[in-house]
Design a protein around this motif. Structure first.
Motif, PDB file in Angstrom:
ATOM      1  N   TYR A   1       9.837  -1.099  16.020  1.00 46.23           N
ATOM      2  CA  TYR A   1       8.341  -1.076  15.625  1.00 46.23           C
ATOM      3  C   TYR A   1       8.172   0.090  14.526  1.00 46.23           C
TER       4      TYR A   1
ATOM      5  N   ASN B   1       0.445   0.505   5.714  1.00 45.47           N
ATOM      6  CA  ASN B   1      -0.203  -0.392   6.432  1.00 45.47           C
ATOM      7  C   ASN B   1       0.285  -1.423   7.395  1.00 45.47           C
ATOM      8  N   LEU B   2       1.403  -1.009   7.963  1.00 50.61           N
ATOM      9  CA  LEU B   2       2.152  -2.025   9.013  1.00 50.61           C
ATOM     10  C   LEU B   2       1.144  -1.856  10.371  1.00 50.61           C
ATOM     11  N   ILE B   3       1.204  -2.855  11.002  1.00 52.69           N
ATOM     12  CA  ILE B   3       0.536  -2.748  12.504  1.00 52.69           C
ATOM     13  C   ILE B   3       1.362  -2.292  13.488  1.00 52.69           C
ATOM     14  N   ASP B   4       0.814  -1.251  14.092  1.00 53.48           N
ATOM     15  CA  ASP B   4       1.578  -0.548  14.816  1.00 53.48           C
ATOM     16  C   ASP B   4       2.179  -1.324  16.322  1.00 53.48           C
ATOM     17  N   GLU B   5       1.375  -2.198  16.650  1.00 52.68           N
ATOM     18  CA  GLU B   5       1.531  -2.906  17.872  1.00 52.68           C
ATOM     19  C   GLU B   5       2.504  -4.044  17.762  1.00 52.68           C
ATOM     20  N   LEU B   6       2.971  -4.285  16.487  1.00 53.73           N
ATOM     21  CA  LEU B   6       3.799  -5.360  15.890  1.00 53.73           C
ATOM     22  C   LEU B   6       5.330  -5.134  15.555  1.00 53.73           C
ATOM     23  N   THR B   7       6.227  -5.932  16.043  1.00 51.84           N
ATOM     24  CA  THR B   7       7.531  -5.384  15.607  1.00 51.84           C
ATOM     25  C   THR B   7       7.735  -5.915  13.887  1.00 51.84           C
TER      26      THR B   7
ATOM     27  N   SER C   1       0.184   3.680   2.022  1.00 50.57           N
ATOM     28  CA  SER C   1       0.444   4.139   3.317  1.00 50.57           C
ATOM     29  C   SER C   1       1.106   3.029   4.134  1.00 50.57           C
TER      30      SER C   1
ATOM     31  N   GLU D   1       5.878 -11.850   9.920  1.00 50.05           N
ATOM     32  CA  GLU D   1       5.480 -13.066  10.230  1.00 50.05           C
ATOM     33  C   GLU D   1       3.933 -13.277   9.987  1.00 50.05           C
TER      34      GLU D   1
ATOM     35  N   PHE E   1       0.720  -1.182  -0.133  1.00 49.38           N
ATOM     36  CA  PHE E   1       0.025  -0.138   0.054  1.00 49.38           C
ATOM     37  C   PHE E   1       0.707   1.326  -0.260  1.00 49.38           C
TER      38      PHE E   1
ATOM     39  N   ARG F   1       6.550  -8.213   3.913  1.00 56.02           N
ATOM     40  CA  ARG F   1       5.209  -8.774   4.284  1.00 56.02           C
ATOM     41  C   ARG F   1       4.486  -9.331   3.129  1.00 56.02           C
TER      42      ARG F   1
ATOM     43  N   GLN G   1       6.905   2.712  13.983  1.00 55.86           N
ATOM     44  CA  GLN G   1       6.959   4.262  14.109  1.00 55.86           C
ATOM     45  C   GLN G   1       8.541   4.496  14.271  1.00 55.86           C
TER      46      GLN G   1
ATOM     47  N   GLU H   1       7.438  -9.454  13.403  1.00 61.57           N
ATOM     48  CA  GLU H   1       5.982 -10.023  13.785  1.00 61.57           C
ATOM     49  C   GLU H   1       5.153  -9.530  12.634  1.00 61.57           C
TER      50      GLU H   1
END
Lengths: 796, 235
Positions: free
Chosen positions: B148, B103-109, B101, B115, B99, B164, B150, B112
């Motif tokens: 992470y 679109n990575l998940i902020d709470e995951l390293t 932007s 993975e 994408f 990913r 950020q 992760e």
């Protein structure tokens, strides 16, 4: 996979600390409250269930009704047990209990005053499951003058439980062989004793002389129906002679129902009340529900924050099921933490809760393993319940909308969320109003004029029979102290709700009437009415100078006069009984007293007859009005004087106002518990509001910034953020008021004398809730409103 | 009908595809009887002005959305009327997304995030570690594995996102303006990565506004008002 879920859940908890703390603390309080009440309810429910044959054990109760009166008795008379066993092959065993077997129990020079000794039949060991430490349950009480001790009493008498067996103790000077020692009774029994002793051989009594508890062991649980159905036959066969014709019914009360459901006259112990169990259970469940709602509300409100994540997960390949599992993992993790915190809270709260509930509960009341399993299951179930809506809602987003952040807050969810907030506040407001009304009613009963002056009056019982013949001397000596203002005598202490009734044949014209009327009957002397400052409505008080007063005169109360429809009661002659030779005794009404309460205010003033004591033995309760100054000195003076007449016993003082106050203990207990839960519910509901407004403020940070740039005042922004939530609390007040009114009207029906529910109670409850909610909401709103707009706009 | 130039095999064939967006008053046509084919191993760029239907097309190709009418055959399977569960199943094994932007998940390293697709396709843990490390190595962000999102620059984030997208070895990568949020240096790096992947056999369909990026592709399809109007074949 599970590890992944828990990991994400944990990081989400850490990242959004405010919401986690709100959720965990709210849930923990809810869970702790719920668990405490569960312990209480489970304990109440467990009564007598330890008896292995509990489902086949019944107590025989009697109900009778006739023109002018009725009785509902937990007691029977001595012949009941043997007769039922003879008449019904379904009766496998019976045991009678006479609770009046106590007194002085002694071994060598050890002497103990023990009231809790019951006369009983040997069958009791076949019916109830008592654990014998020594002795033979089959034969222990099969002979007269034998006694089975509980461990505690055996240790008190003998130093240890082992050496008691086969020794001889004396009970009230009579020798009794110790034929067994049993473990102390479990606390969850509807009656408690310290020892059991056998009846004298061939023990029986008149059929009408009810004072014995009869327990039956039936061959099959359902056999009780047959015995109950035979009530009329039983009455006709055995009871017509003593009781006369009436609507008579035998009730076989299941053993496990007695503690919670039986509320008859002359119960063997203090029973519980199934209504409290239900009410407390519901209150606890509602408190927990309020906490769960917080979770649901905050989770769905924050959905927009989670949306992108949900979208990405879906794109990458997560199925809806996997997403739901993820959200469940979060809610379960949260409840597991909350339950652990709750465990700590419970541990701290238990001593206070025990004090309040009068129990000795511990956290692991039902064993460690079951408790741990119950906690685990409980947190799992609560977690799943609180997670189900967020999980369904969040995992149901359409992928593309979610990833582009276009889901927004759908109106259906907003309505749902608002309904939940309204529900929370309905519960809270009902509880606030309930607490207010209970408080009002209790202040009312404490301060209501009872028709006599209950302040500064104490009563005590004269134990020694010979002392009862020297009442005049006791009175004279007491009155020598100027702090003793007056002394009266009566047959009972009033305010304990246990004054007996008597049959009086009172006709509307005062003539002898064959139909008797049950009235309250109190034996008093001439000083009783002045001492209590009871007012005469008509006629005169008893007078020692009138020799006829003792045998031929009675005084009645206003209620009796009204019920009989008499215009002028004084001078009427009424039949008050039959003497030993069968002659009718008639007495003349010499005075009418204004109504005074002898029972607490749950009870209406009953028609009442006051008589002079027929024999000295009836004069066994002294009423002493004392001065306000230096009460301890007065009390010790009274003790000293009493000691001159009764060397063996100590005087036990009861203040009349306390006697009455004691009768409201259970209502006070309900009030206190409801009050505590009200506070908890308010706290949890406000935590939820705080969370919601915090979130709203976060979401609208940019809007607030723009409004401020355009000139909005702090007040208008606080209003903007608070308005919606305040409206919900208002709606809740409107819905809650009739609910609270209904519930509290029901509660007030426990009292014959009660307050009228005032409309302003609901206004206050609602206004209180609104005020508390507003303060909660303002804290965050003001913070958002006073933030620097330049900062918030830049950050966008 | 637009036909791919690498005809070893046909991966995608759409015929008369239609998609409408309805509000209470207006009905907008996003795709208007669009037909096209993409061959296995192709690198196709889709261009066109805003609102021409590029994103809608990409969403339908990626099985995130279903068409209102027409046919979509993916690897010889008609998927136009698959339900969400079936589409999700086909998607997670075959398609990777990149994408604009990230679109990575902020709470995951980083690790992760990469993975995650392997978890969803049920790859065993040991195998996951191996494959994630392999792909992080290839994207040259192994040293950032425990950071992470950020904590990363935009270029690094997009590398993670590509890592990913490819970790499951998808046959097709759909890229939605992959360089849109990047400066030109980082943008070029990302385009090089995509080209490498394509050379190793992955089919790529990329939506872009950038003529520069489009030149990395074999073929440019230009859309206007939901229809393909021009096709440029790059040499």
């Amino acid at each position: 996979m599970l590890k992944n879920y828990i990991k994400i859940a944990w990081r989400n908890l850490i990242k959004h600390k405010v919401f986690s703390i709100i959720n965990v603390s709210g849930l923990a309080i809810g869970v702790a409250a719920f668990w405490l009440i569960s312990l209480y309810v489970a304990d109440e429910w467990s009564y007598d269930r330890y008896n292995i044959k509990a489902d086949r054990v019944f107590r025989v109760a009697q109900h009778g009704e006739w023109n002018g009166g009725k009785f509902n008795l937990a007691v029977t008379s001595a012949p009941f047990g043997p007769a039922l066993k003879k008449d019904y092959p379904e009766v496998e065993e019976f045991a009678r209990i006479d609770a009046e077997g106590g007194g002085k129990i002694a071994y060598n020079d050890k002497q103990i005053n023990e009231g809790g000794i019951f006369f009983t039949d040997n069958g009791i060991f076949n019916i109830f499951s008592y654990h014998f430490l020594s002795g033979d349950p089959v034969l222990a009480l099969s002979k007269p003058q034998t006694v089975v001790l509980t461990k505690t009493l055996a240790v008190k008498l003998f130093g240890d439980a082992e050496s008691a067996i086969n020794k001889t103790v004396t009970i009230n000077e009579q020798p009794n062989a110790v034929t067994g020692v049993i473990d102390d009774m479990p606390a969850n029994s509807h009656f408690m004793f310290a020892a059991l002793r056998s009846f004298p051989s061939g023990y029986t009594d008149r059929w009408g002389n009810s004072g014995i508890y009869t327990y039956l062991l039936l061959k099959d649980h359902n056999d009780f129906k047959k015995i109950e159905a035979g009530s009329a036959v039983f009455h006709k066969k055995y009871l017509t002679g003593d009781l006369g014709p009436m609507k008579y019914r035998l009730e076989l009360q299941p053993l496990t129902d007695i503690h919670l459901k039986s509320n008859l006259d002359y119960e063997i112990g203090n029973n519980g009340n199934i209504t409290y169990v239900y009410v407390f259970g519901i209150v606890a469940l509602l408190t927990l529900l309020i906490a769960v709602i917080n979770y649901v509300n905050l989770a769905t409100a924050r959905s927009s924050v989670r949306m992108k994540e949900i979208g990405v997960r879906k794109v990458i390949g997560s199925s809806k099921k996997q997403l739901m599992l993820m959200f469940f993992a979060e809610s379960v993790l949260l409840t597991v933490i909350a339950t652990a915190v709750a465990g700590v809270l419970i541990q701290f709260a238990l001593p206070y809760f025990n004090q309040l509930s009068g129990k000795t509960l511990i956290l692991t009341q039902f064993g460690l393993t079951p408790t741990v399993i119950a906690f685990a299951l409980f947190s799992l179930v609560t977690g799943l319940l609180s997670g189900v809506y967020p999980a369904l809602f969040l995992s149901g987003f359409r992928t593309i909308s979610a990833i582009k952040g276009r889901v927004g807050n759908q109106s259906s969810t907003i309505i749902f969320r608002k309904s939940l907030v309204v529900f929370q506040f309905i519960v809270t407001i009902v509880m606030i109003a309930g607490s207010c009304i209970i408080y009002q009613q209790l202040s009312f009963v404490m301060s209501k004029d009872l028709g006599f002056n209950k302040a500064q009056v104490l009563t005590f019982h004269i134990h020694d029979k010979s002392a009862r013949t020297k009442i005049a001397a006791i009175k004279t000596q007491l009155l020598q102290n100027s702090a003793v203002e007056s002394v009266g005598v009566a047959g009972n202490p009033i305010g304990n709700n246990n004054i007996g009734g008597g049959d009086f044949n009172l006709g509307p014209d005062g003539k002898i009437n064959p139909e008797s009327k049950i009235v309250e009957n109190l034996v008093i002397d001439e000083d009783f009415i002045p001492t209590l400052q009871i007012k005469m409505a008509k006629g005169r008080n008893f007078s020692p100078s009138m020799v006829t007063d003792q045998k031929e005169s009675i005084i009645v109360n206003q209620t009796l006069v009204n019920e009989m429809g008499w215009k002028d009661a004084v001078g009427k002659s009424v039949r008050t009984g039959v003497d030993d030779k069968g002659n009718v005794i008639s007495q003349t009404i010499i005075g009418v007293v204004k109504d005074f309460n002898t029972y607490s205010l749950q009870h209406r003033v009953a028609p009442m007859v006051l008589q002079m004591p027929a024999v000295a033995n009836d004069e066994d309760n002294l009423y002493v009005r004392i001065g306000k100054s230096n009460i301890p000195a007065t009390l010790s003076y009274i003790s000293k004087i009493y000691g001159r007449f009764d060397i063996e016993n100590k005087v036990e003082f009861h203040f009349l106002d306390q006697n009455f106050a004691k009768q409201y203990q259970s209502e006070q207990k309900q009030g206190s518990i409801l009050f505590i839960f009200t506070i908890l519910a308010i706290c949890i509901a406000c935590l939820g509001l705080f969370g919601l407004v915090t979130f709203t403020a976060e979401q609208r940070v940019k809007e607030i910034g723009i409004r401020k740039v355009l000139g909005a005042s702090v007040t208008s922004i606080v209003g903007l953020l608070s308005k919606d939530l305040m409206k919900l609390v208002l709606v809740a007040t409107i819905i809650a008021s009739p609910l609270a009114w209904y519930a509290m009207s029901k509660w007030l029906q426990n009292f014959a004398y009660r307050i009228d529910i005032q409309w302003w109670v609901f206004t206050i409850a609602g206004a209180g809730a609104i005020a508390i909610a507003f303060v909660t909401v303002s804290v965050q709103s003001i913070k958002a409103a006073t933030a620097n707009p330049a900062k918030s706009l830049k950050s966008e | 009908m637009l036909q791919g130039m690498f005809q070893e095999g046909q991966m995608i064939k759409i015929t008369n595809l239609e998609k409408f967006y309805r509000t209470e008053e207006v009905e907008t046509i996003a795709l208007n009887k669009l037909s096209m084919e993409v061959g296995t191993g192709e690198f196709v760029a889709i261009m066109g002005p805003s609102g021409c239907g590029k994103s809608t097309l990409l969403n339908i190709l990626g099985m995130l959305d279903d068409p209102d009418d027409g046919s979509y055959v993916f690897n010889d399977i008609e998927v136009a009327h698959f339900n969400e569960r079936k589409r999700a199943d086909l998607r997670k094994h075959n398609i990777g997304f990149v994408f604009q932007s990230f679109n990575l998940i902020d709470e995951l390293t980083v690790f992760e995030n990469v993975e995650l697709p392997l978890i969803y396709t049920g790859v065993p843990a040991a195998e996951r570690v191996k494959r994630v490390e392999e792909v992080l190595d290839k994207m040259q962000i192994m040293h950032r594995r425990n950071h992470y999102p950020q904590q990363l620059s935009g270029g690094q984030q997009q590398r993670v996102a590509i890592a990913r997208a490819v970790v499951n070895k998808p046959k097709l990568i759909l890229a939605d303006e992959p360089t849109g949020n990047l400066d030109s240096t980082n943008g070029n790096d990302v385009m090089e990565l995509l080209t490498d992947l394509n050379e190793q056999g992955t089919t790529i369909i990329m939506v872009t506004h950038s003529e520069h990026d489009a030149r990395y592709s074999h073929r440019i399809i230009r859309l206007l008002d939901g229809q393909a109007v021009v096709e440029n074949i790059m040499v």
